[in-house]
Enzyme design. Sequence first.
Site, mmCIF file in Angstrom:
data_model
loop_
_atom_site.group_PDB
_atom_site.id
_atom_site.type_symbol
_atom_site.label_atom_id
_atom_site.label_comp_id
_atom_site.label_asym_id
_atom_site.label_seq_id
_atom_site.Cartn_x
_atom_site.Cartn_y
_atom_site.Cartn_z
ATOM 1 C CE LYS A 113 -3.569 2.368 2.665
ATOM 2 N NZ LYS A 113 -4.521 2.268 3.782
ATOM 3 C CE LYS A 169 -5.951 2.058 -0.477
ATOM 4 N NZ LYS A 169 -6.315 2.211 0.897
HETATM 5 C C1 PBG Z 1 -7.436 3.189 5.738
HETATM 6 C C2 PBG Z 1 -7.727 3.122 4.281
HETATM 7 C C3 PBG Z 1 -7.556 4.112 3.297
HETATM 8 C C4 PBG Z 1 -8.058 3.605 2.107
HETATM 9 C C5 PBG Z 1 -8.489 2.308 2.377
HETATM 10 N N1 PBG Z 1 -8.256 2.035 3.723
HETATM 11 C C6 PBG Z 1 -7.093 5.505 3.398
HETATM 12 C C7 PBG Z 1 -5.708 5.858 3.735
HETATM 13 O O1 PBG Z 1 -4.799 5.027 3.842
HETATM 14 O O2 PBG Z 1 -5.534 7.056 3.955
HETATM 15 C C8 PBG Z 1 -8.108 4.332 0.793
HETATM 16 C C9 PBG Z 1 -9.129 3.865 -0.173
HETATM 17 C C10 PBG Z 1 -9.453 4.805 -1.288
HETATM 18 O O3 PBG Z 1 -8.806 5.860 -1.486
HETATM 19 O O4 PBG Z 1 -10.400 4.501 -2.003
HETATM 20 N N2 PBG Z 1 -6.105 3.130 6.083
HETATM 21 ZN ZN ZN Z 2 -5.250 3.985 8.180
#
Ligand code: PBG
Ligand code: ZN
Length: 328
Positions: free
Chosen positions: A196, A249
């Site tokens: 991520k 992601k």
């Molecule tokens: C929580 C999380 C996030 C997303 C999914 N789970 C946000 C982040 O890391 O700030 C993002 C999903 C999206 O942008 O559609 N950590």
């Molecule tokens: Zn988070």
Amino acid sequence: MATYPTKRLRRLRHNPLIRDMVCETELSKNDFIYPLFVMTGEKIRNEVKSMPGVYQFSVDTLVEECKEVASLGIPAVILFGIPKKKDEKGSGAYDSHGIIQRAVKAIKAGVKNLIVITDVCLCEYTSHGHCGLLKGEEILNDETVELLAREALTHAQAGADIIAPSDMMDGRVAAIRKILDENAFEKIPIMSYAAKYASGYYGPFRDAAGSSPAFGDRRSHQMDVANALEALREVETDIEEGADIVMVKPAGPYLDIIRRVKDKFGMPTAAYQVSGEYAMIKAAGQNGWIDEERVMIESLIAIKRAGADMFLTYFAKDAARWIDKNRK
Ligand code: PBG
Ligand code: ZN
């Protein structure tokens, strides 16, 4: 070796029938996971400004939405919670009567044939918007992991089918696997947000979930966008710790990572087409600058072609309808 004029690649593009015969990548509803936001209250259906067509639901309207999702033939949803109160420790995340825990119970009681995945992180629940406990401005790892494990356990106890940790703390997959196994949830798979990135594409999500960090950013735990080998190390670690499905992601800007992860590990691989990817396609479509439906399908095919077995996408309902319309 044959070459032009003997060799003519256009022969297989001559008409739609022949093009379909040689088509290499086909979207299937089985690939879709639909993200949903749930908050406290009743009869709520707030459209998220930066994500047209995406809503914050209360538990009652969420159950109705899930019925529609299931009736479209989409097999799974992933839930994000917006708690009534936030605090420094993100208590709402691991409260057995928290918003997600209640939502999961209600969906499981009211909707058939739907896999409920829960996102595990603290940022939606902390007053400071960070993904973990803070000491000064530092995000603590091991203390956070303990809370994430508790959060995962309460999700499983509520009836979640798959647990999806999105926090990027070190060691969280092992800790979640351990607490689930100790509590007789050894059959519940973990879908880890394994690679991520610290991405600008999460902006609209943070509007939807109210989870923007009050100061600083997420670069001390999410990955540097410049790194690919590190993504492989992240994925390898999560697999060693017990992840059943690994996720990359965002998706569209990281197709190279999806491909490398799939080739190297051969694991069930998920990709998250995130809020910013969705918002850009929607906005350009609404302006008449691109053909929204066409680009939506193209974006999803690209992610599948890169090697993803499934994708989390805010387009899941639209794409399912597209499949119904275009199925021969
Ligand atoms: C929580 C999380 C996030 C997303 C999914 N789970 C946000 C982040 O890391 O700030 C993002 C999903 C999206 O942008 O559609 N950590
Ligand atoms: Zn988070």
